[in-house]
Enzyme design. Structure first.
Site, PDB file in Angstrom:
ATOM      1  N   GLY A  13     -29.078 -84.372  48.979  1.00 15.37           N
ATOM      2  CA  GLY A  13     -29.690 -83.805  47.888  1.00 15.37           C
ATOM      3  C   GLY A  13     -29.427 -84.608  46.670  1.00 15.37           C
ATOM      4  O   GLY A  13     -28.863 -85.491  46.675  1.00 15.37           O
ATOM      5  N   GLU A 112     -37.609 -69.843  31.766  1.00 17.22           N
ATOM      6  CA  GLU A 112     -37.237 -68.933  33.032  1.00 17.22           C
ATOM      7  C   GLU A 112     -36.625 -67.973  32.490  1.00 17.22           C
ATOM      8  O   GLU A 112     -36.054 -67.704  31.456  1.00 17.22           O
ATOM      9  CB  GLU A 112     -36.735 -70.029  34.080  1.00 17.22           C
ATOM     10  CG  GLU A 112     -37.567 -71.074  34.595  1.00 17.22           C
ATOM     11  CD  GLU A 112     -37.054 -71.776  35.950  1.00 17.22           C
ATOM     12  OE1 GLU A 112     -37.101 -71.259  36.961  1.00 17.22           O
ATOM     13  OE2 GLU A 112     -36.466 -72.833  35.830  1.00 17.22           O
ATOM     14  N   HIS A 240     -34.276 -64.752  44.904  1.00 15.05           N
ATOM     15  CA  HIS A 240     -35.365 -65.306  43.995  1.00 15.05           C
ATOM     16  C   HIS A 240     -36.410 -63.924  44.179  1.00 15.05           C
ATOM     17  O   HIS A 240     -36.751 -63.506  45.269  1.00 15.05           O
ATOM     18  CB  HIS A 240     -36.129 -66.493  44.435  1.00 15.05           C
ATOM     19  CG  HIS A 240     -36.753 -67.190  43.519  1.00 15.05           C
ATOM     20  ND1 HIS A 240     -38.003 -66.201  43.069  1.00 15.05           N
ATOM     21  CD2 HIS A 240     -36.593 -68.228  42.523  1.00 15.05           C
ATOM     22  CE1 HIS A 240     -38.578 -67.177  41.919  1.00 15.05           C
ATOM     23  NE2 HIS A 240     -37.821 -68.166  41.546  1.00 15.05           N
ATOM     24  N   ARG A 286     -32.355 -63.011  36.875  1.00 19.56           N
ATOM     25  CA  ARG A 286     -33.071 -62.853  38.215  1.00 19.56           C
ATOM     26  C   ARG A 286     -32.428 -61.700  39.075  1.00 19.56           C
ATOM     27  O   ARG A 286     -33.133 -60.998  39.622  1.00 19.56           O
ATOM     28  CB  ARG A 286     -32.561 -64.253  39.000  1.00 19.56           C
ATOM     29  CG  ARG A 286     -33.703 -65.227  39.126  1.00 19.56           C
ATOM     30  CD  ARG A 286     -33.429 -65.970  39.972  1.00 19.56           C
ATOM     31  NE  ARG A 286     -34.213 -67.217  39.468  1.00 19.56           N
ATOM     32  CZ  ARG A 286     -34.168 -68.492  39.829  1.00 19.56           C
ATOM     33  NH1 ARG A 286     -33.347 -68.689  40.819  1.00 19.56           N
ATOM     34  NH2 ARG A 286     -34.986 -69.260  39.231  1.00 19.56           N
ATOM     35  N   HIS A 347     -31.975 -67.180  48.001  1.00 21.17           N
ATOM     36  CA  HIS A 347     -32.473 -68.347  47.326  1.00 21.17           C
ATOM     37  C   HIS A 347     -31.356 -69.149  47.081  1.00 21.17           C
ATOM     38  O   HIS A 347     -31.610 -70.521  47.270  1.00 21.17           O
ATOM     39  CB  HIS A 347     -33.194 -67.913  46.026  1.00 21.17           C
ATOM     40  CG  HIS A 347     -33.776 -69.055  45.328  1.00 21.17           C
ATOM     41  ND1 HIS A 347     -34.578 -70.120  45.685  1.00 21.17           N
ATOM     42  CD2 HIS A 347     -33.266 -69.569  43.933  1.00 21.17           C
ATOM     43  CE1 HIS A 347     -34.944 -70.888  44.760  1.00 21.17           C
ATOM     44  NE2 HIS A 347     -34.270 -70.606  43.835  1.00 21.17           N
ATOM     45  N   ARG A 382     -26.471 -66.861  38.713  1.00 18.56           N
ATOM     46  CA  ARG A 382     -26.786 -68.180  38.366  1.00 18.56           C
ATOM     47  C   ARG A 382     -28.072 -68.228  37.299  1.00 18.56           C
ATOM     48  O   ARG A 382     -29.091 -67.592  37.627  1.00 18.56           O
ATOM     49  CB  ARG A 382     -27.224 -69.325  39.423  1.00 18.56           C
ATOM     50  CG  ARG A 382     -27.731 -70.577  38.999  1.00 18.56           C
ATOM     51  CD  ARG A 382     -28.105 -71.538  40.324  1.00 18.56           C
ATOM     52  NE  ARG A 382     -29.332 -71.048  40.849  1.00 18.56           N
ATOM     53  CZ  ARG A 382     -30.331 -71.483  40.668  1.00 18.56           C
ATOM     54  NH1 ARG A 382     -30.548 -72.451  40.067  1.00 18.56           N
ATOM     55  NH2 ARG A 382     -31.345 -70.919  41.394  1.00 18.56           N
TER      56      ARG A 382
HETATM   57  C1  SIN Z   1     -37.896 -71.693  40.422  1.00 17.08           C
HETATM   58  O1  SIN Z   1     -38.784 -72.503  39.922  1.00 17.08           O
HETATM   59  O2  SIN Z   1     -38.122 -70.268  40.146  1.00 17.08           O
HETATM   60  C2  SIN Z   1     -36.583 -71.861  40.760  1.00 17.08           C
HETATM   61  C3  SIN Z   1     -35.633 -72.403  40.091  1.00 17.08           C
HETATM   62  C4  SIN Z   1     -34.121 -72.290  40.164  1.00 17.08           C
HETATM   63  O3  SIN Z   1     -34.164 -71.684  41.244  1.00 17.08           O
HETATM   64  O4  SIN Z   1     -33.251 -72.625  39.734  1.00 17.08           O
END
Ligand code: SIN
Length: 552
Positions: A13, A112, A240, A286, A347, A382
């Protein structure tokens, strides 16, 4: 005959490929990856990569958002490093050819949960793939990197494993190489190197429902733990909030950036609920959103909640989220016209193999970067899109140390000659593969039911008893039968599950992603600290040669 490289990278990755591309200027590199080269969590990252790029943003704000989301457990020194060094690393990616979306001449920055500013660089909703394919092209263009696809690390070869007098993970211990299963030939190969970087990603497959690819089986954590490396904070597993709820969708992720563009969470009857849980509503961090959804689903008895973006213009949805739009359509949902059913799924692993700010673990010559490591960036939760950032920054920072270690003391020929070849002993082909499929399923279910979003002491104790039995059975199976990819992955998810359960049982409080009904308060006095595990008692530090030992 052992294969020798100056640097071995496990994982392909963003973290692994970034490191490989940088150290290949100094020596030979082998990249070991258990599937095809591109098959990593990076490829599937949708949302993007967080970094300070806008005029109205600042490093201080990015640090503050990260630390706030991390609920008191972020290592602020490393948070500062990651936030400050992010833009330079992203520019390097752009120089390599990565293209992030622009609005005019400026980056089109997304938003986000937990971010106070727009700072998510993205390539539509396929950001990870843009980064991965850029790095892969660059890797293919250099001569000094050899790629070993469909090869899986079995165990590290360390000094402590070859010499009983050396304490695993002590200052005398060193990583010398590893045994690797070649899936195509089913043979075990010995690889030695001066420096090894573990960048094998996460462990979402420990849970029944996950947004992660099938490769995320906690291999790096288990390999490192079995070698005596220090592991921290495994109880913090991020769920998530929004994965597509459909029996065939394999928890397909609906990026948080969809909420960033105005997506609203609601119940079957259309009622919204996030305003009852957090001031930031649908864009709360989250842990809060996932718990709220879990609570609402349990209260209503419904199988899912809904994400509504129908108020956005159809063309904007198709342009900004082409992959999500197309995938939802394939499953029968036109998100420009109807709500999408969503559920939380496992996630991201916030805990991991402890590293310093240069990616060094407690075992000399063993480095780590990306989701498998614990740098202190994420704390107890995170901040969205900080993970690609961590991989880029840490892999870059690891280079200087790794190169100086490689230059200063190459593993002596003498030492290499002492490394025994893999000895399969009298292992036979398994006639009981059902053990693997049954135990795999049982672990994932028990983790989902007992060690999920909401935990209790009773559930965790149940999980502990069961994982202990499963581990014993799996260990016995491992020793008696010829190894396969499935056996290795099963052993790795079992060990990773045990570390998550132990971490959750030990931490007697609720904080961030760890929420325990029997310890609802956050206990700063006793628990504002990392929760470290190390197998110093050699419980799992089994002899690796000869492989077959007598188990009574
Ligand atoms: C998302 O696109 O919601 C995931 C991004 C992440 O987990 O940082």
């Amino acid at each position: 005959m052992a294969m020798q490289k100056d640097f071995i990278v496990i994982g392909s990755g963003v973290a692994g490929l970034t490191f490989a591309l940088k150290v290949c200027k100094f020596g030979s590199v082998g990249i070991i990856t258990k599937d095809a080269l591109e098959e990593s969590a990076t490829k599937y990252a949708q949302g993007g990569i967080a970094s300070v790029m806008a005029e109205d943003d600042s490093f201080e704000l990015h640090v503050q958002d990260t630390v706030e989301t991390g609920r008191g457990l972020c290592h602020e020194d490393f948070v500062r490093i990651a936030c400050r060094e992010g833009p330079a690393r992203i520019r390097e990616l752009i120089d390599l050819g990565a293209q992030f979306d622009l609005r005019g001449t400026e980056f089109d920055l997304g938003k986000e949960g937990g971010h106070s500013k727009r700072r998510i660089l993205h390539a539509h909703d396929l950001t990870g793939w843009e980064i991965e394919k850029t790095l892969i092209e660059a890797v293919h263009a250099v001569k000094n990197i050899e790629i070993f696809e469909h090869h899986m690390a079995i165990d590290l070869i360390t000094k402590a494993r070859l010499d009983d007098k050396i304490q695993p993970g002590s200052s005398d211990d060193e990583a010398l190489g590893l045994y690797v299963l070649n899936h195509k030939t089913s043979q075990v190969e010995t690889m030695v190197a001066d420096v090894i970087l573990l960048a094998s990603g996460g462990a979402g497959k420990v849970y029944l429902y996950t947004s992660n690819p099938d490769t995320a089986t906690g291999d790096g954590i288990a390999v490192a733990y079995r070698a005596g490396a220090k592991i921290a904070n495994m109880e913090f597993f991020q769920f998530h909030p929004t994965c597509l709820f459909h029996p065939k969708a394999k928890s397909f992720l609906i990026s948080e950036t969809v909420r960033g563009e105005g997506g609203i969470l609601c119940l079957e009857n259309g009622d919204t609920f996030m305003e009852n849980y957090h001031d930031l509503g649908c864009l709360a961090p989250r842990d809060v959103v996932a718990r709220a959804i879990d609570y609402e689903m349990k209260k209503s008895g419904d199988d899912c909640v809904y994400l509504d973006v129908t108020h956005l213009e159809g063309y904007r949805i198709r342009e900004r989220f082409p992959n999500i739009y197309k995938t939802c359509l394939e499953f029968g949902f036109d998100m420009s016209k109807e709500r999408i059913p969503v559920v939380p799924a496992a996630h991201y692993m916030c805990g991991g193999l402890i590293v310093d700010a240069n990616g060094q673990t407690n075992i000399k010559r063993l480095f780590s970067s990306g989701e498998v490591c614990f740098s202190g960036l994420h704390g107890a939760n995170r901040l969205a899109s900080n993970s690609l950032l961590e991989g880029l920054v840490l892999s870059h920072r690891a280079v200087d140390k790794a190169v100086s270690l490689f230059k200063e003391s190459k593993n002596s020929q003498n030492q290499l000659e002492q490394i025994p070849a893999w000895d399969p002993g009298s292992a036979v082909d398994s006639d009981e593969s059902v053990v693997v499929s049954h135990n795999w399923d049982e672990i994932r279910r028990l983790m989902w039911n007992y060690v999920g979003i909401v935990r209790s002491d009773k559930r965790l104790k149940r999980a502990e008893r069961r994982i202990q039995l499963l581990l014993e059975e799996i260990q016995e199976y491992y020793w008696n039968f010829k190894i396969t990819k499935d056996t290795l992955e099963l052993r790795n998810i079992a060990i990773t599950a045990q570390l998550i359960i132990q971490g959750a049982l030990t931490r007697k409080e609720s904080r961030g992603l760890h929420f325990n009904l029997d310890h609802l308060d956050t206990d700063d006095e006793n628990w504002k600290r990392d929760n470290v595990s190390q197998d110093t008692a050699r419980r799992l530090i089994t002899p690796i040669n000869p492989r077959i030992v007598t188990h009574e």
